[in-house]
Design a protein around this motif. Structure first.
Motif, PDB file in Angstrom:
ATOM      1  N   GLY A  77     100.661-111.546  41.804  1.00  0.00           N
ATOM      2  CA  GLY A  77      99.451-112.180  41.556  1.00  0.00           C
ATOM      3  C   GLY A  77      98.350-111.913  42.480  1.00  0.00           C
ATOM      4  N   THR A  78      98.766-111.694  43.779  1.00  0.00           N
ATOM      5  CA  THR A  78      97.895-111.450  44.997  1.00  0.00           C
ATOM      6  C   THR A  78      97.537-109.933  45.058  1.00  0.00           C
ATOM      7  OG1 THR A  78      99.869-111.326  46.259  1.00  0.00           O
ATOM      8  CG2 THR A  78      98.944-113.173  46.232  1.00  0.00           C
ATOM      9  N   ASP A  79      98.136-109.019  44.310  1.00  0.00           N
ATOM     10  CA  ASP A  79      97.872-107.705  44.427  1.00  0.00           C
ATOM     11  C   ASP A  79      96.643-107.292  43.620  1.00  0.00           C
ATOM     12  OD1 ASP A  79     100.309-107.174  45.808  1.00  0.00           O
ATOM     13  OD2 ASP A  79     101.505-106.610  43.974  1.00  0.00           O
ATOM     14  N   VAL A  80      96.118-105.946  43.911  1.00  0.00           N
ATOM     15  CA  VAL A  80      94.993-105.474  43.035  1.00  0.00           C
ATOM     16  C   VAL A  80      95.460-104.913  41.913  1.00  0.00           C
ATOM     17  CG1 VAL A  80      93.198-103.639  43.009  1.00  0.00           C
ATOM     18  CG2 VAL A  80      93.720-104.841  45.140  1.00  0.00           C
ATOM     19  N   SER A  81      94.752-105.057  40.631  1.00  0.00           N
ATOM     20  CA  SER A  81      95.431-104.593  39.225  1.00  0.00           C
ATOM     21  C   SER A  81      94.363-103.654  39.002  1.00  0.00           C
ATOM     22  CB  SER A  81      95.404-105.984  38.297  1.00  0.00           C
ATOM     23  OG  SER A  81      94.225-106.359  37.965  1.00  0.00           O
ATOM     24  N   GLY A  82      93.205-103.405  39.247  1.00  0.00           N
ATOM     25  CA  GLY A  82      92.229-102.641  38.878  1.00  0.00           C
ATOM     26  C   GLY A  82      90.882-102.801  39.639  1.00  0.00           C
ATOM     27  N   THR A  83      89.976-102.188  38.955  1.00  0.00           N
ATOM     28  CA  THR A  83      88.508-102.116  39.283  1.00  0.00           C
ATOM     29  C   THR A  83      87.641-102.485  38.283  1.00  0.00           C
ATOM     30  OG1 THR A  83      88.959-100.555  41.218  1.00  0.00           O
ATOM     31  CG2 THR A  83      86.857-101.312  40.848  1.00  0.00           C
ATOM     32  N   LEU A  84      86.705-103.608  38.433  1.00  0.00           N
ATOM     33  CA  LEU A  84      85.851-103.901  37.558  1.00  0.00           C
ATOM     34  C   LEU A  84      85.038-102.464  36.849  1.00  0.00           C
ATOM     35  CD1 LEU A  84      84.508-106.303  35.984  1.00  0.00           C
ATOM     36  CD2 LEU A  84      82.623-106.269  37.741  1.00  0.00           C
ATOM     37  N   LYS A  85      84.909-102.372  35.708  1.00  0.00           N
ATOM     38  CA  LYS A  85      84.307-101.220  35.107  1.00  0.00           C
ATOM     39  C   LYS A  85      82.698-101.275  35.310  1.00  0.00           C
ATOM     40  CE  LYS A  85      87.079-100.862  30.641  1.00  0.00           C
ATOM     41  NZ  LYS A  85      86.787-101.188  29.138  1.00  0.00           N
ATOM     42  N   SER A  86      82.406 -99.991  35.447  1.00  0.00           N
ATOM     43  CA  SER A  86      80.984 -99.989  35.876  1.00  0.00           C
ATOM     44  C   SER A  86      79.824-100.364  35.010  1.00  0.00           C
ATOM     45  CB  SER A  86      80.510 -98.363  36.176  1.00  0.00           C
ATOM     46  OG  SER A  86      80.727 -97.681  35.188  1.00  0.00           O
ATOM     47  N   ASP A  87      80.213-100.393  33.908  1.00  0.00           N
ATOM     48  CA  ASP A  87      78.936-100.902  33.047  1.00  0.00           C
ATOM     49  C   ASP A  87      79.047-102.460  32.894  1.00  0.00           C
ATOM     50  OD1 ASP A  87      81.607-100.976  31.580  1.00  0.00           O
ATOM     51  OD2 ASP A  87      80.854-101.255  29.744  1.00  0.00           O
ATOM     52  N   ILE A  88      79.983-102.920  33.276  1.00  0.00           N
ATOM     53  CA  ILE A  88      80.280-104.623  33.188  1.00  0.00           C
ATOM     54  C   ILE A  88      79.547-104.830  34.503  1.00  0.00           C
ATOM     55  CG2 ILE A  88      81.959-106.624  33.158  1.00  0.00           C
ATOM     56  CD1 ILE A  88      83.498-105.254  31.485  1.00  0.00           C
ATOM     57  N   ALA A  89      80.069-104.281  35.632  1.00  0.00           N
ATOM     58  CA  ALA A  89      79.267-104.659  36.893  1.00  0.00           C
ATOM     59  C   ALA A  89      77.860-104.609  36.813  1.00  0.00           C
ATOM     60  CB  ALA A  89      79.858-103.651  37.866  1.00  0.00           C
ATOM     61  N   SER A  90      77.400-103.288  36.418  1.00  0.00           N
ATOM     62  CA  SER A  90      75.945-103.410  36.071  1.00  0.00           C
ATOM     63  C   SER A  90      75.167-104.532  35.378  1.00  0.00           C
ATOM     64  CB  SER A  90      75.701-101.955  35.619  1.00  0.00           C
ATOM     65  OG  SER A  90      74.163-101.816  35.289  1.00  0.00           O
ATOM     66  N   ARG A  91      75.994-104.929  34.570  1.00  0.00           N
ATOM     67  CA  ARG A  91      75.440-105.842  33.663  1.00  0.00           C
ATOM     68  C   ARG A  91      75.450-107.037  34.215  1.00  0.00           C
ATOM     69  NH1 ARG A  91      78.132-104.938  29.285  1.00  0.00           N
ATOM     70  NH2 ARG A  91      79.661-106.076  29.389  1.00  0.00           N
ATOM     71  N   TRP A  92      76.491-107.303  35.002  1.00  0.00           N
ATOM     72  CA  TRP A  92      76.433-108.620  35.938  1.00  0.00           C
ATOM     73  C   TRP A  92      75.811-108.596  37.263  1.00  0.00           C
ATOM     74  CZ3 TRP A  92      82.461-109.894  35.139  1.00  0.00           C
ATOM     75  CH2 TRP A  92      82.588-110.355  33.740  1.00  0.00           C
ATOM     76  N   GLY A  93      75.162-107.480  37.453  1.00  0.00           N
ATOM     77  CA  GLY A  93      74.260-107.361  38.795  1.00  0.00           C
ATOM     78  C   GLY A  93      75.416-107.077  39.989  1.00  0.00           C
ATOM     79  N   MET A  94      76.575-106.676  39.643  1.00  0.00           N
ATOM     80  CA  MET A  94      77.389-106.566  40.683  1.00  0.00           C
ATOM     81  C   MET A  94      77.647-104.911  41.208  1.00  0.00           C
ATOM     82  SD  MET A  94      80.802-108.726  39.639  1.00  0.00           S
ATOM     83  CE  MET A  94      80.680-110.442  39.631  1.00  0.00           C
ATOM     84  N   LYS A  95      78.430-104.668  42.571  1.00  0.00           N
ATOM     85  CA  LYS A  95      78.772-103.354  42.900  1.00  0.00           C
ATOM     86  C   LYS A  95      79.730-102.872  41.942  1.00  0.00           C
ATOM     87  CE  LYS A  95      77.520-104.811  47.566  1.00  0.00           C
ATOM     88  NZ  LYS A  95      78.042-105.006  49.015  1.00  0.00           N
ATOM     89  N   SER A  96      79.890-101.510  42.114  1.00  0.00           N
ATOM     90  CA  SER A  96      80.868-100.823  41.178  1.00  0.00           C
ATOM     91  C   SER A  96      82.204-100.677  41.765  1.00  0.00           C
ATOM     92  CB  SER A  96      80.616 -99.268  41.022  1.00  0.00           C
ATOM     93  OG  SER A  96      80.197 -98.692  42.269  1.00  0.00           O
ATOM     94  N   ASN A  97      82.606-101.508  43.040  1.00  0.00           N
ATOM     95  CA  ASN A  97      83.934-101.061  43.615  1.00  0.00           C
ATOM     96  C   ASN A  97      84.511-102.698  43.858  1.00  0.00           C
ATOM     97  OD1 ASN A  97      82.108-102.295  45.333  1.00  0.00           O
ATOM     98  ND2 ASN A  97      82.930-101.167  47.233  1.00  0.00           N
TER      99      ASN A  97
END
Length: 484
Positions: A206-226
């Motif tokens: 549960g404490t590990d990285v499982s992936g990275t937020l998709k760029s299109d969702i990050a853009s829609r939410w006003g977040m960075k791509s990483n």
């Protein structure tokens, strides 16, 4: 900033915290459950995505700058749901939820195979994922034949967020396919349900990285791509992370839709005969045990609907002082029961009604009935090797001081009330997002909140509550005889 997304039964909560774990803001998206037949409980996974979008956009509208600074997301979710996808990731049918009990025959058949208890450390309950999928195989063979991926609810949300088929140990432990001691999928148990590792997501802690937020969702939410997405946790393990219940001797009692008596363990201690759940925790090399009742605040809300009063009005009507049990007993088995009965067909009842049984008396009986169900869980935990000395109360029902007095007296242990704050599953998920993003020691992050007050058992009523619990405990076999 770090974001926790908690996919519950009645809604999605998005909670934003900063690097000092201060809660900045939250947003919510609502969900509904459909019950097309008795014992069925379903949701459309597409609604989870809509609710998540609504919750995050609510956050963006009020705290867009802070949301843009998010570095890690943690996921929490309702456990045991069977989300079936075809080769194109299209959902094949509504997701059967944790409180769907239609697969009781399949659960009984799988549980009769000694390999399941031996490898999972648990009874195969009808609410678990494996019997649900086996029900699909038996009753909807066309859908089963098209199934290529099986995901738990929060992991379907993860697929949408990251494009990755990933689960984590605490949620996977509730499927009846995980070797809980080894923290790995059991090929043997999968084969017993005509499945293979190809159907399963990969596993992380549960404490590990499982992936990275998709760029299109990050853009829609006003977040960075990483932005990284942590493995996260099933809802109870996530709540434990939020409460700091991650080490030996720590326990909490959750008064939510369902009820949970949760104890953290530093070792794997299975005892399936007790009907206690023994699952992996969200932290590496940590496990937990819990007793689960299917109707906690759900029971009070059901009664509130009948009386046309809200839950707070009903509990306030009882006054501040704990009452002696009246002689009216409520069995809260509105959708069957898990611990310790493992009975999906039993249903609830009031016993001992008389002319003097007014609304307040019945409210008192409902609160006591849920407390006595927790007594059953406490006894089951003791049989599994975990003796509770005190618990911390969480969940919506914990706002009722009267209910907490009832529980403390019924269990005969102190109940701690945490200081004001939100320490639930969304907060625990945000903590896991922080840990994954910053690669810090989980036990330094998952600390317990300060205690605002402690409710002690009212020893002058111990004998009366013991007698009332004895009556409650003896009613189940009698009711079972009538309903069978």
């Amino acid at each position: 900033m770090y974001l926790g997304l908690d996919l519950g039964t009645s809604g999605v909560k998005a909670l934003l915290i900063d690097d000092e774990q201060r809660i900045i803001a939250s947003g919510n998206g609502s969900l509904e459950v459909t019950r097309p037949h008795s014992g069925w409980s379903e949701q459309d996974p597409e609604h989870w995505i809509r609710a998540t979008e609504h919750a995050v956009q609510e956050l963006r509208a009020s705290h867009g700058k802070e949301l843009a600074a998010v570095k890690g997301i943690g996921l929490s979710g309702q456990m045991h749901g069977a989300t079936l996808l075809d080769a194109n990731d299209q959902v094949l049918r509504p997701c059967m939820l944790w409180n769907d009990t239609r697969s009781h025959k399949e659960a009984s058949t799988l549980d009769a195979d000694p390999r399941f208890r031996a490898l999972t450390g648990n009874i195969v309950f009808p609410g678990f994922t494996a019997p649900k999928v086996d029900w699909v195989r038996n009753n909807e063979p066309d859908i089963f034949s098209k199934t290529r991926h099986i995901l738990l609810p929060k992991d379907y949300l993860r697929l949408w967020l990251t494009g990755e088929y990933v689960s984590e140990m605490s949620d996977a432990a509730g499927t009846s396919w995980l070797d809980v001691g080894k923290r790995a999928w059991s090929q043997e148990l999968l084969a017993a349900t005509e499945l293979s590792l190809d159907h399963m997501p990969s596993l992380v802690e549960g404490t590990d990285v499982s992936g990275t937020l998709k760029s299109d969702i990050a853009s829609r939410w006003g977040m960075k791509s990483n932005v990284v997405v942590a493995g996260g946790a099933g809802d109870n393990a996530a709540s434990a992370c939020g409460m700091g219940t991650v080490g030996e001797g720590h326990a909490f009692i959750s008064l939510g839709t369902s009820g949970v008596l949760f104890a953290a363990n530093n070792a794997y201690l299975p005892n399936p005969e007790s009907a206690v759940h023994t699952f992996c925790h969200a932290l590496p090399n940590t496990w937990h045990q819990m007793g689960v009742i299917l109707s906690a605040t759900d029971a009070l809300n059901w009664y509130a609907g009948i009386t046309s009063r809200n839950a707070a009005e009903l509990t306030n009507e009882l006054g501040p002082d704990l009452r002696e049990p009246s002689g009216v007993t409520f069995l809260p088995y509105l959708s069957g029961e898990r611990t310790p009965l493992n009975d999906s067909s039993i249903r609830g009842s009031f016993y001992g009604l008389e002319h003097a049984s007014d609304r307040a008396v019945l409210t008192q009986a409902v609160l006591e009935g849920v407390a006595f169900a927790f007594c059953d869980c406490s006894r089951a935990l003791a049989a599994a090797g975990t003796q509770l000395e005190r618990v911390t109360a969480v969940g919506g029902g914990s706002r009722s001081t009267y209910w907490l007095k009832t529980i403390a007296t019924a269990l005969n242990i102190p109940v701690d009330v945490p200081a004001d704050g939100d320490f639930g599953a969304a907060f625990g998920a945000a903590r896991l997002g922080l840990i994954a993003a910053e690669q810090v020691n989980p036990r330094e992050i998952c600390v317990a909140p300060s205690t605002a007050s402690t409710i002690e058992p009212e020893t002058k009523l111990t004998a009366q509550f013991d007698a009332a619990y004895h009556r409650y405990h003896n009613l189940y076999p009698a009711l079972k005889g009538v309903q069978s």
